[in-house]
Design an enzyme around this catalytic site. Structure first.
Site, short mmCIF file in Angstrom:
data_model
loop_
_atom_site.label_atom_id
_atom_site.label_comp_id
_atom_site.label_asym_id
_atom_site.label_seq_id
_atom_site.Cartn_x
_atom_site.Cartn_y
_atom_site.Cartn_z
N SER A 1 -15.31 -51.36 19.71
CA SER A 1 -14.84 -50.31 20.63
C SER A 1 -13.57 -49.71 20.05
O SER A 1 -12.90 -50.34 19.22
CB SER A 1 -14.53 -50.96 21.98
OG SER A 1 -13.84 -50.05 22.82
N LYS B 1 -12.05 -57.34 21.59
CA LYS B 1 -12.55 -56.38 20.59
C LYS B 1 -11.66 -56.38 19.33
O LYS B 1 -12.16 -56.21 18.22
CB LYS B 1 -12.64 -54.97 21.20
CG LYS B 1 -13.69 -54.85 22.32
CD LYS B 1 -15.12 -55.04 21.80
CE LYS B 1 -16.16 -54.69 22.86
NZ LYS B 1 -17.55 -54.91 22.41
N SER C 1 -29.72 -52.65 28.79
CA SER C 1 -29.00 -51.55 29.45
C SER C 1 -28.24 -50.72 28.41
O SER C 1 -28.06 -51.16 27.26
CB SER C 1 -28.01 -52.19 30.45
OG SER C 1 -27.15 -51.24 31.01
N TYR D 1 -10.31 -57.48 27.36
CA TYR D 1 -11.34 -56.72 26.62
C TYR D 1 -10.76 -56.24 25.29
O TYR D 1 -11.38 -56.40 24.24
CB TYR D 1 -11.81 -55.55 27.48
CG TYR D 1 -12.89 -54.68 26.87
CD1 TYR D 1 -14.19 -55.14 26.74
CD2 TYR D 1 -12.62 -53.38 26.44
CE1 TYR D 1 -15.20 -54.33 26.20
CE2 TYR D 1 -13.61 -52.56 25.92
CZ TYR D 1 -14.90 -53.04 25.80
OH TYR D 1 -15.88 -52.24 25.27
N THR E 1 -22.42 -45.13 30.33
CA THR E 1 -23.38 -46.21 30.61
C THR E 1 -22.90 -46.89 31.90
O THR E 1 -21.78 -46.64 32.35
CB THR E 1 -23.38 -47.27 29.48
OG1 THR E 1 -22.16 -48.01 29.55
CG2 THR E 1 -23.54 -46.66 28.10
N1 LIG Z 1 -19.85 -47.78 27.47
C1 LIG Z 1 -18.69 -47.63 26.83
O1 LIG Z 1 -17.84 -46.80 27.19
C2 LIG Z 1 -18.40 -48.47 25.62
C3 LIG Z 1 -17.35 -48.07 24.79
C4 LIG Z 1 -17.04 -48.85 23.68
C5 LIG Z 1 -17.78 -49.97 23.40
N2 LIG Z 1 -18.80 -50.34 24.21
C6 LIG Z 1 -19.52 -51.57 23.89
O2 LIG Z 1 -20.89 -51.31 23.80
C7 LIG Z 1 -21.60 -52.49 24.12
C8 LIG Z 1 -22.69 -52.15 25.13
O3 LIG Z 1 -22.08 -51.67 26.30
P1 LIG Z 1 -22.80 -50.65 27.31
O4 LIG Z 1 -21.86 -49.56 27.58
O5 LIG Z 1 -24.17 -50.36 26.87
O6 LIG Z 1 -22.80 -51.55 28.65
P2 LIG Z 1 -23.95 -52.00 29.64
O7 LIG Z 1 -24.86 -50.87 29.94
O8 LIG Z 1 -23.27 -52.69 30.77
O9 LIG Z 1 -24.76 -53.07 28.77
C9 LIG Z 1 -24.20 -54.32 28.45
C10 LIG Z 1 -25.30 -55.21 27.90
O10 LIG Z 1 -24.71 -56.47 27.57
C11 LIG Z 1 -25.51 -57.51 28.14
N3 LIG Z 1 -24.68 -58.66 28.47
C12 LIG Z 1 -23.55 -58.70 29.22
N4 LIG Z 1 -23.12 -59.96 29.34
C13 LIG Z 1 -24.00 -60.74 28.64
C14 LIG Z 1 -24.10 -62.13 28.40
N5 LIG Z 1 -23.21 -63.00 28.89
N6 LIG Z 1 -25.13 -62.57 27.64
C15 LIG Z 1 -26.04 -61.71 27.13
N7 LIG Z 1 -26.00 -60.38 27.33
C16 LIG Z 1 -24.99 -59.91 28.08
C17 LIG Z 1 -26.12 -56.88 29.39
O11 LIG Z 1 -27.37 -57.51 29.69
P3 LIG Z 1 -27.66 -58.56 30.87
O12 LIG Z 1 -26.75 -58.22 32.00
O13 LIG Z 1 -29.11 -58.35 31.14
O14 LIG Z 1 -27.38 -59.88 30.25
C18 LIG Z 1 -26.39 -55.46 28.93
O15 LIG Z 1 -27.64 -55.39 28.28
C19 LIG Z 1 -20.57 -53.49 24.63
O16 LIG Z 1 -20.25 -54.39 23.60
C20 LIG Z 1 -19.38 -52.62 24.97
O17 LIG Z 1 -18.17 -53.31 24.88
C21 LIG Z 1 -19.13 -49.61 25.31
#
Ligand SMILES: NC(=O)c1ccc[n+]([C@@H]2O[C@H](COP(=O)([O-])OP(=O)(O)OC[C@H]3O[C@@H](n4cnc5c(N)ncnc54)[C@H](OP(=O)(O)O)[C@@H]3O)[C@@H](O)[C@H]2O)c1
Length: 262
Positions: free
Chosen positions: A141, A158, A15, A154, A189
């Site tokens: 993050s 981080k 995702s 969270y 996302t």
């Molecule tokens: N979106 C934002 O605003 C943002 C901002 C700063 C940082 N980030 C960071 O970017 C990264 C990706 O986030 P995203 O926004 O792309 O979110 P997302 O679309 O919800 O994707 C999260 C991913 O993490 C996987 N995941 C969650 N729990 C897991 C577990 N226990 N074991 C294995 N995989 C797991 C999910 O896959 P499954 O559910 O299939 O396991 C999914 O593929 C994260 O580390 C997040 O903290 C995001």
């Protein structure tokens, strides 16, 4: 291209940012190993990647389960006989006030966002040492650089990630192992659907502010650029960057603005 033929393991590839980064790397004809828990979603991403690169495997792995992480690392190494790049991207966010949030919920946030990356990295460091180098990308993050309401666990996870991997950068145990810490602000996302709430349950909806975040395509492009340049740390943010500036140079304004956030 830079990552042509390179073997790249991406966690959280089912995702969001992980998915988008996988597509960009597939376009560079990398050999991809996509990891997450949701098999159907991973297979859909793999099918997309296979239209750009002939090599794309999947590994089912819950990063909070040490046995699954060990086994996932072992299987990942078997696919192509090596791993050049590990992208620690799997993560889950939070939407609940600190005062309401159970210790169990905070622990869960630490397990996914911090210990998941630590366990997988530890499992692969001997391989990187034997191979004489590699690259580790940490998707942290802006929440790893400052506190912000409704994200206590969270933010903590981080911050821990930053501390741990900055230490790896300073100890530099394997001279040709390059570590990049990425700090995105809000990115559009589905991350808030799975956000942990006070009692540990999923938030289950899109946060309206998340919709106004950076496009995931732009974020992934910036991550890829940082990877190419082997940057130590990169901030990919707009308003959050200004807030961090206030925190450093004008703290009262930081607390005044941040307090109103959620
Ligand atoms: N979106 C934002 O605003 C943002 C901002 C700063 C940082 N980030 C960071 O970017 C990264 C990706 O986030 P995203 O926004 O792309 O979110 P997302 O679309 O919800 O994707 C999260 C991913 O993490 C996987 N995941 C969650 N729990 C897991 C577990 N226990 N074991 C294995 N995989 C797991 C999910 O896959 P499954 O559910 O299939 O396991 C999914 O593929 C994260 O580390 C997040 O903290 C995001």
């Amino acid at each position: 291209m830079h990552y042509t033929d390179k073997v790249i393991l991406i966690t959280g590839a089912s995702s969001g940012i992980g998915h988008e980064l996988a597509l960009l790397l597939a376009k560079e004809k990398a050999r991809l190993i996509l990891a997450a828990r949701n098999q159907a979603a991973l297979e859909a991403v793999r099918n997309q990647c296979l239209s750009y690169t002939p090599w794309c495997e999947i590994v089912l792995m819950d990063v909070t389960d040490e046995a699954q992480v060990q086994e996932g690392a072992r299987r990942a190494l078997q696919f192509f006989g090596k791993i050049d790049v590990l992208v620690n991207n799997a993560g889950v966010t939070q939407r609940s006030k600190l005062i309401d949030t159970s210790v169990a919920a905070v622990r869960q946030l630490m397990e996914v966002n911090f210990f998941g990356a630590v366990m997988l990295t530890q499992a692969l460091l001997p391989h990187f040492r034997a191979q004489g180098g590699g690259q580790i990308i940490i998707i942290s993050s802006m929440a790893g650089l400052m506190g912000y309401p409704w994200r206590s666990g969270y933010n903590a996870a981080k911050h821990a990630l930053q501390g741990y991997f900055e230490t790896l950068q300073t100890e530099n145990p394997i001279p040709k192992l390059y570590t990049t810490i990425i700090c995105p602000g809000r990115v559009r996302t589905p991350i808030t659907y799975s956000a942990i709430t006070a009692n540990g349950e999923a938030y289950g909806k899109m946060d309206p502010k998340q919709v106004k975040g950076l496009s995931v395509a732009l974020c992934a492009q910036r991550i890829l650029k940082a990877m190419h340049k082997r940057k130590k740390m990169v901030l990919i943010a707009r308003e959050e960057r200004i807030l961090l500036w206030f925190k450093r140079y004008f703290p009262p304004l930081f607390y005044m603005i941040a307090r109103k956030g959620n």
